[in-house]
Design a protein around this motif. Structure first.
Motif, short mmCIF file in Angstrom:
data_model
loop_
_atom_site.label_atom_id
_atom_site.label_comp_id
_atom_site.label_asym_id
_atom_site.label_seq_id
_atom_site.Cartn_x
_atom_site.Cartn_y
_atom_site.Cartn_z
N ILE A 213 0.76 -1.25 0.03
CA ILE A 213 0.12 -0.06 0.07
C ILE A 213 0.91 1.11 -0.01
N GLN A 214 0.69 2.15 -0.88
CA GLN A 214 1.71 3.23 -1.16
C GLN A 214 0.77 4.46 -0.67
N ARG A 215 1.46 5.45 -0.04
CA ARG A 215 1.10 6.73 0.31
C ARG A 215 2.16 7.82 -0.24
N LYS A 216 1.82 8.71 -0.77
CA LYS A 216 2.41 9.85 -1.33
C LYS A 216 3.51 9.36 -2.12
N GLY A 217 3.28 8.21 -3.19
CA GLY A 217 4.28 7.53 -3.75
C GLY A 217 5.42 6.69 -3.26
N GLN A 218 5.34 6.24 -1.82
CA GLN A 218 6.05 5.31 -1.29
C GLN A 218 5.42 4.43 -0.61
N CYS A 219 6.08 3.20 -0.43
CA CYS A 219 5.48 2.18 0.24
C CYS A 219 5.07 2.57 1.78
N ALA A 220 3.91 2.18 2.14
CA ALA A 220 3.64 2.49 3.55
C ALA A 220 3.34 1.15 4.39
N VAL A 221 2.74 0.37 3.88
CA VAL A 221 2.10 -0.91 4.34
C VAL A 221 2.51 -2.05 3.61
N VAL A 222 2.86 -3.22 4.07
CA VAL A 222 2.83 -4.42 3.32
C VAL A 222 2.18 -5.50 3.99
N LEU A 223 1.12 -6.28 3.60
CA LEU A 223 0.22 -7.39 3.62
C LEU A 223 0.79 -8.69 3.27
N ALA A 224 1.27 -9.29 4.11
CA ALA A 224 1.90 -10.80 3.72
C ALA A 224 1.17 -12.02 4.20
N PRO A 225 0.76 -13.03 3.62
CA PRO A 225 0.87 -12.75 1.90
C PRO A 225 -0.44 -12.07 1.48
N ALA A 226 -0.43 -11.44 0.38
CA ALA A 226 -1.36 -10.70 -0.21
C ALA A 226 -2.83 -11.30 -0.07
N PRO A 227 -3.65 -10.64 0.53
CA PRO A 227 -5.05 -11.35 0.97
C PRO A 227 -5.83 -11.55 -0.26
N ASP A 228 -6.46 -12.78 -0.43
CA ASP A 228 -7.46 -13.03 -1.30
C ASP A 228 -6.79 -13.07 -2.68
N LEU A 229 -5.52 -13.31 -2.68
CA LEU A 229 -4.91 -13.74 -4.13
C LEU A 229 -4.74 -15.22 -4.40
N SER A 230 -5.42 -15.39 -5.65
CA SER A 230 -5.44 -16.69 -5.81
C SER A 230 -4.14 -17.47 -6.12
N ASP A 231 -3.83 -18.77 -5.67
CA ASP A 231 -2.73 -19.51 -5.83
C ASP A 231 -2.03 -19.37 -7.01
N GLU A 232 -3.09 -19.28 -8.19
CA GLU A 232 -2.57 -19.21 -9.37
C GLU A 232 -1.72 -18.02 -9.93
N VAL A 233 -2.52 -17.00 -9.56
CA VAL A 233 -1.93 -15.56 -9.68
C VAL A 233 -0.67 -15.31 -9.01
N ALA A 234 -0.73 -15.73 -7.94
CA ALA A 234 0.54 -15.65 -6.72
C ALA A 234 1.83 -16.57 -7.57
N GLU A 235 1.44 -17.56 -8.05
CA GLU A 235 2.59 -18.43 -8.75
C GLU A 235 2.90 -17.75 -10.06
N GLN A 236 1.83 -17.33 -10.96
CA GLN A 236 2.37 -16.54 -11.91
C GLN A 236 3.49 -15.24 -11.59
N ALA A 237 3.19 -14.50 -10.50
CA ALA A 237 3.97 -13.43 -10.27
C ALA A 237 5.41 -14.05 -9.76
N GLN A 238 5.39 -15.12 -8.97
CA GLN A 238 6.75 -15.99 -8.85
C GLN A 238 7.50 -16.13 -9.78
N GLN A 239 6.71 -16.71 -10.58
CA GLN A 239 7.33 -17.41 -11.92
C GLN A 239 8.07 -15.96 -12.62
N MET A 240 7.27 -15.20 -12.71
CA MET A 240 7.54 -14.03 -13.61
C MET A 240 9.00 -13.44 -13.21
N ALA A 241 8.99 -13.24 -11.76
CA ALA A 241 10.07 -12.96 -11.16
C ALA A 241 11.24 -13.48 -11.24
#
Lengths: 398, 398
Positions: A213-241
């Motif tokens: 979560i960004q405020r004034k253009g910089q990171c303010a808060v991080v939720l780990a793991p991203a809530p309500d993210l499907s395993d499929e999309v999460a894995e897609q993001a990891q694979q991309m990285a």
């Protein structure tokens, strides 16, 4: 045990030193001043400038690896060090893409990774402005202008939404010789970050994908793991990285910041080839912290387990307030520790200035805590440390 | 932020410095050499001796609190510092009982805490030997002889089981002027440790009681929490430690080492008023580590949450081997990290000598792991780091 040198004495180097101690090491830091966050705490400080090749050389002497707290080191210096046999990690050939947003965008597009539409505005000829106008019109002037080099934490990034303002900023920056790219403003649900580590041997390891979560253009808060993210999309993001790190030859940890669009698609926003604010939660919330992993990676040690230690962990940055509270940071810490005995506080030893990151708080949730509950506690703690006032949650200061 | 000074530059100071960094501090360390474990990593080192009042004074200058990595500082020096206004924590009046095993035994008995039967053998007159003989006969010569001062890790402790040997050791030590006490050898099921923290304000906090496994007279393995310990006995141990800390005015963390007898009774064995080997598991296994808690306590901050992060955590010490392996410590670390990506290794930067504690490994178990499974992994990891040979568990080298 080996010595790792980190260029830059900020909080990332400070926290990397903490991790180095456990591995039997002492982090050597090239710092600009003895009061730099890392210089305050490490026994092995080289004072100098990351812009001076001679200083870089002094800091690299005898080190098993040379790595970075920030992206500001001139590439030509790193190439010179590599030619002299220094193990620069990530190597200059990879770091190039973290330093140059245009090169990054072009390379990502070549690799077939999804990126926002963008326009190269670096042409020295007269047609850069015309191209900018065309790009703006295409996207209804809902665009982002970015300096290709040196931007961070909201600096060097201009969020624009009308033609007049856009042209005024363009003319000013282009006129001042700033290399620019334009990007479409993405209609997004939220921002995500996929952090991974990669060793020279080629081993890769991904932490759970987080929401930032960004405020004034910089990171303010991080939720780990991203809530309500499907395993499929999460894995897609990891694979991309992981694929990108492989393609670019990244060594160390890397953060890939992503947009999740309203349609649920992922687009790559930014890359950082170093420990990153979106990975601070790992210090208390993952089996292996990003700082330990970075050391393991640059030394070509086998990488550590990236599993989360709890179902929900939330990190909130402690930022300098517009008006510094009368209560000292030490007094504020007393009150916070009394109120939240489980809060994990990390302070960087930095003076307070408005919106400056001076520390962060991690809250590790229990098995039955919702992300919203844990987030409320983390934001309340960080807000208290910044402002010396208690709120009832994040809505109060969103 | 405040400065805390720790007297002694060993691994306890090294790990306290790690914790200090998170709290925005840098631990100042009075070290005897730049190669001491803590001196290798902290930016604030005072070189000197804990036996020299002038050195202690230099180290204390401007510090908010003065505390200890070991029990060896002369009490008269600490009393002098206290008279000068230095916040000595724990205060000399409490530390006295950690330095003097006879005073500790007498005070514990006065307080009604259960202790093994013991005999004071310090009488300068001729009847010390007669008293020793009487004590030995009473306990069938199954006794322990202890130096009142300076013993640790098995040094200054003699486990005896026959009259001739007992008298020979007594004569040698008594003749050399060593102050001695005798204790009955307790028929015990196992050893436990109750660690607590206490602040000057009087706040107390207890970690889960752990089981400690000793080899060659020193702590080798810690099982947290102690398996199959009833809640009732665990709470009894915690209450004993908290009450004693209160009664003695202890500030900081304190380890109370206990015997669990074959009848399930608890007897107090030893006290340590500082971070302790039996608390190393807290670094990765508790919400608040003993090192952070010690800093919080000596600074009179509110204490942190002492809950365990997992159902089972096992710590195993890495000891120097009789014959140093050919493989370097760095190479051994590579192999261990490859084999156990979740092992948390803590190395102290010390040279290897037989049975010297040079690091430790923490294994944090999963929700379904048995203590035996986690212990097997921790012992396997530590044995590998010590000997560069893999075993199938702890039986192989018990």
């Amino acid at each position: 045990m080996p010595t790792v040198t980190m260029i830059g004495g900020g909080q990332l180097a400070r926290m990397t030193h903490q991790a180095a101690i456990a591995l039997g090491q002492c982090l050597r830091v090239l710092a600009s001043s003895e009061t730099d966050p890392a210089a305050q705490v490490s026994a092995d400080i080289v004072l100098g400038s990351h812009n001076e090749l001679a200083d870089l050389r002094r800091a690299a002497q005898g080190a098993a690896a040379l790595t970075f707290d920030h992206e500001g080191v001139p590439l030509s210096h790193l190439q010179a060090l590599e030619a002299e046999g220094v193990a620069v990690r990530p190597p200059s050939a990879a770091l190039h893409f973290a330093q140059d947003k245009l090169a990054m965008r072009v390379r990502l597009a070549e690799l077939g990774l999804p990126v926002p539409d963008f326009a190269d505005l670096t042409d020295a000829g007269s047609d850069a402005r015309a191209r900018f106008v065309e790009f703006g019109q295409t996207h209804g002037w809902s665009i982002v202008l970015k300096a290709i080099r040196g931007g961070y934490d909201g600096r060097g990034v201009w969020l624009l939404d009308n033609r007049d303002e856009a042209l005024s900023v363009f003319d000013e920056q282009f006129g001042a010789g700033v290399g620019l790219i334009a990007e479409q403003k993405v209609a997004m649900r939220r921002e995500l970050s996929a952090m991974i580590g990669r060793s020279p041997f080629g081993q890769g390891a991904a932490w759970p994908v987080v929401e930032t979560i960004q405020r004034k253009g910089q990171c303010a808060v991080v939720l780990a793991p991203a809530p309500d993210l499907s395993d499929e999309v999460a894995e897609q993001a990891q694979q991309m990285a992981l694929r990108l790190a492989e393609a670019l030859g990244v060594v160390g940890v890397m953060a890939m910041e992503l947009f999740e669009t309203l349609d649920g698609e992922l687009l790559v926003n930014e890359l950082a080839m170093r420990p990153h604010n979106s990975g601070h939660w790992t210090m208390d919330g993952a089996v292996t912290s990003q700082f330990e992993q970075h050391l393991r990676a640059v030394l070509d040690y086998p990488l550590g387990d990236t599993a989360a230690r709890a179902p929900v962990i939330v990190m909130a940055n402690i930022l300098g307030a517009e008006t510094a509270p009368e209560m000292t940071m030490d007094e504020r810490l007393h009150h916070l520790l009394a109120r939240m005995p489980d809060a994990k506080v990390h302070l960087y030893g930095k003076g307070e200035r408005p919106d400056r990151k001076v520390g962060h708080v991690n809250i590790v949730g229990g098995d039955t805590d919702s992300p919203a509950t844990v987030r409320e506690r983390a934001e309340r703690a960080a807000h208290w440390m910044s402002h010396a006032e208690w709120t009832d949650g994040w809505d109060a200061h969103a």
